[in-house]
Design a protein around this motif. Structure first.
Motif, PDB file in Angstrom:
ATOM      1  N   ILE A 160      39.004  -3.958   1.239  1.00 13.27           N
ATOM      2  CA  ILE A 160      40.308  -3.926   1.922  1.00 13.27           C
ATOM      3  C   ILE A 160      40.296  -4.879   3.126  1.00 13.27           C
ATOM      4  O   ILE A 160      41.339  -5.269   3.626  1.00 13.27           O
TER       5      ILE A 160
ATOM      6  N   GLY B  70      39.426  -8.760   1.488  1.00 15.92           N
ATOM      7  CA  GLY B  70      40.763  -8.329   1.893  1.00 15.92           C
ATOM      8  C   GLY B  70      41.886  -9.119   1.248  1.00 15.92           C
ATOM      9  O   GLY B  70      43.052  -8.885   1.547  1.00 15.92           O
ATOM     10  N   GLY B  73      43.884  -6.390  -3.928  1.00 19.43           N
ATOM     11  CA  GLY B  73      43.860  -4.930  -3.971  1.00 19.43           C
ATOM     12  C   GLY B  73      42.854  -4.520  -5.036  1.00 19.43           C
ATOM     13  O   GLY B  73      42.852  -5.074  -6.130  1.00 19.43           O
ATOM     14  N   PRO B  94      44.891   1.445   3.982  1.00 19.23           N
ATOM     15  CA  PRO B  94      44.877   0.000   4.244  1.00 19.23           C
ATOM     16  C   PRO B  94      45.610  -0.385   5.530  1.00 19.23           C
ATOM     17  O   PRO B  94      45.179  -1.287   6.250  1.00 19.23           O
ATOM     18  N   ARG B  98      43.685  -2.530   8.518  1.00 15.99           N
ATOM     19  CA  ARG B  98      44.055  -3.932   8.769  1.00 15.99           C
ATOM     20  C   ARG B  98      45.316  -4.027   9.603  1.00 15.99           C
ATOM     21  O   ARG B  98      46.291  -3.325   9.339  1.00 15.99           O
ATOM     22  N   VAL B 101      48.584  -5.269   7.707  1.00 16.59           N
ATOM     23  CA  VAL B 101      49.204  -4.446   6.649  1.00 16.59           C
ATOM     24  C   VAL B 101      50.062  -3.378   7.313  1.00 16.59           C
ATOM     25  O   VAL B 101      49.575  -2.589   8.124  1.00 16.59           O
ATOM     26  N   THR B 144      47.660  -2.345  -0.144  1.00 13.42           N
ATOM     27  CA  THR B 144      46.997  -3.438   0.571  1.00 13.42           C
ATOM     28  C   THR B 144      47.986  -4.598   0.716  1.00 13.42           C
ATOM     29  O   THR B 144      47.758  -5.516   1.499  1.00 13.42           O
TER      30      THR B 144
END
Lengths: 266, 244
Positions: A160, B70, B73, B94, B98, B101, B144
């Motif tokens: 991720i 990253g 997905g 996610p 991040r 996102v 993601t």
């Protein structure tokens, strides 16, 4: 009511066993089969607690609890930070993990006079024993827990695009909680033992000091009175951690499925 | 969308090439299945595309740029839902990991509704069945926000009936989300049913490509059509006579 029934089901045998033992001791002492200065009758211990409740509960118990509390907090904070340090740095691990292990090989009784030498008869000599004895299960519990994260989970987080810090916070820390609590349950009992040992070796107050003084007077009821209070404290503290564990780790107990369509079905 | 150019990879401990001079291409919006014998390197290819592994030689490009962690997905075979998080918290993961996102709780709930999990948004993964957990795991990969989704045998552990339902479900979600999917499976029927193209990974690390001529939307009856049966039998023969 349902909870009480479940509790009774779990502990009823233990309660019956304890009651039988207590009755047996009561009979042995009352019938003069065993002298009361060796083992006092349980009712005599209860009477000793009632007669001396003021010094026991208002003077010595708070003193022991203060030493315990300071030592335990230092052990938990220090243990968690050290485990995290060892998790992040191989150098820290190689340097300190053997030292942590060795610290547990040294008999506490042998170290206590050294602590008295260093800290005198202040609270800190008792705190030092408490920290030393309860530090180990925290370090080992947290360190093992942090390392327990499944490789697949780590790869998922990395895929991720999570940073190392985020992986630590969102994956390693929650994964470490079960073994942290296991360590905490041991440590909280050890800490109380540590505070008592510290008092045995040099103190002017506390339940350990009280039991040693009563022992010197051949007052078995007094010794057992402090032991009973320490035991009750230990059970209460252990139960407190167990309660917190159940509240915080509620996801571990929820085996029941909401869905009733059966396993692996839609 | 995705391009692998002359990619080779070997594990350092034995030096044997797991992947050797591999070329592969996926266009935007395609559903492509990757099949091959166990040990042929399918999962390794997926890990190379996610950036979890680094190729020894060659290039892996997504929209013309070298791939990094990253960028896609990823849905693994095990659902890997975090047991201490609710279903809603799991699929929102996610956006917590991040900064770029952003998924709102409303958006997440709307998707949960679409996949039939809205009533279970506050449930823990342990309380859900295998199929439900896989759907949540798919949503997490979807959230993601990446155009390319890599699905590594997502239905491998499900029973036959649930698997069929999940395949239909996946096709409907794929159509709605307009994503590109690279799907690994051992189930050749599943590959035929879901895909636009099937990539057969040979032990010599070369890829053979087969088009699936079935129209969309797909319905299970199509699997009994002559061209489908022939395609599946062809695949079976090719895989059966290969040695790793």
């Amino acid at each position: 009511m349902k909870q009480f029934k479940a509790w009774l089901q779990t502990y009823s045998l233990f309660l019956i066993f304890t009651l039988v033992i207590l009755l047996l001791f009561e009979w042995l002492v009352r019938s003069e089969q065993v002298p009361s200065f060796i083992i006092p009758a349980p009712t005599m211990v209860v009477m000793a607690i009632i007669d001396n409740w003021q010094p026991l509960l208002l003077e010595h118990t708070p003193a022991t609890m203060l030493e315990f509390l300071i030592g335990f907090v230092i052990a938990v904070l220090g243990g968690v930070f050290l485990a995290a340090g060892m998790f992040f740095s191989k150098t820290v691990e190689k340097m300190l993990y053997p030292a942590v292990l060795i610290s547990q090989m040294i008999p506490i009784i042998a170290l206590s006079p050294i602590f008295v030498l260093w800290f005198g008869y202040t609270i800190w000599s008792k705190v030092a024993v408490t920290v030393l004895i309860s530090f180990f299960p925290i370090v080992v519990g947290v360190y093992d827990g942090l390392k327990s994260a499944d490789r697949d989970f780590i790869e998922l987080f990395r895929s991720i695009g999570a940073s190392r810090w985020k992986i630590f916070l969102k994956l390693h820390v929650p994964m470490a909680l079960p073994s942290f609590f296991s360590g905490l349950k041991l440590a909280i009992v050890y800490a109380l033992v540590g505070a008592t040992i510290g008092e045995w070796l040099g103190a002017s107050e506390g339940l350990g000091y009280y039991s040693r003084r009563m022992s010197g007077n051949l007052d078995a009821e007094g010794v057992f009175a402090s032991i009973v209070i320490l035991t009750i404290l230990g059970i209460l503290l252990f139960s407190l951690i167990s309660f917190l564990e159940k509240r915080i780790l509620n996801w571990k107990d929820s085996d029941e499925k909401i869905n009733t369509e059966g396993n692996n079905s839609k | 969308m995705l391009e692998l150019k002359n990619v080779s990879f070997s594990f350092q401990h034995n030096g044997d090439n797991i992947i050797s001079n591999l070329d592969m291409k996926l266009e935007h919006g395609e559903f492509v299945s990757l099949v091959g014998k166990s040990g042929s390197g399918k999962s390794t290819i997926l890990k190379l595309i996610t950036g979890l592994l680094k190729q020894d030689t060659g290039e892996i490009l997504i929209n013309g740029k070298p791939v990094s962690l990253g960028d896609v997905g990823y849905m693994p075979q095990r659902d890997l839902l975090l047991p201490w998080r609710t279903i809603l918290e799991n699929i929102m993961l996610p956006s917590e990991l991040r900064k770029d996102v952003h998924i709102s709780a409303e958006e997440a709930e709307s998707w949960l509704d679409k996949v039939g999990l809205l009533d279970y948004k506050d449930a823990l993964p342990k309380q859900l069945s295998g199929g439900m957990r896989q759907r949540a795991s798919f949503l997490r990969a979807l959230f993601t926000g990446k155009d390319l989704l890599l699905l590594d045998e997502p239905f491998g552990a499900l029973d036959a009936l649930t698997k069929k339902e999940m395949q239909q479900w996946l096709l409907s979600i794929w159509k709605e989300s307009n994503k590109t999917i690279l799907f690994i499976t051992h189930d050749l029927e599943e590959a035929c049913f879901l895909s636009d193209r099937i990539l057969l990974l040979h032990p010599k690390k070369k890829i053979e490509e087969m088009n699936v001529s079935l129209p969309r939307p797909r319905v299970p009856d199509m699997l009994h059509k002559k061209e489908m049966v022939t395609l599946r039998q062809n695949l079976e023969k090719k895989i059966a006579y290969e040695t790793i």
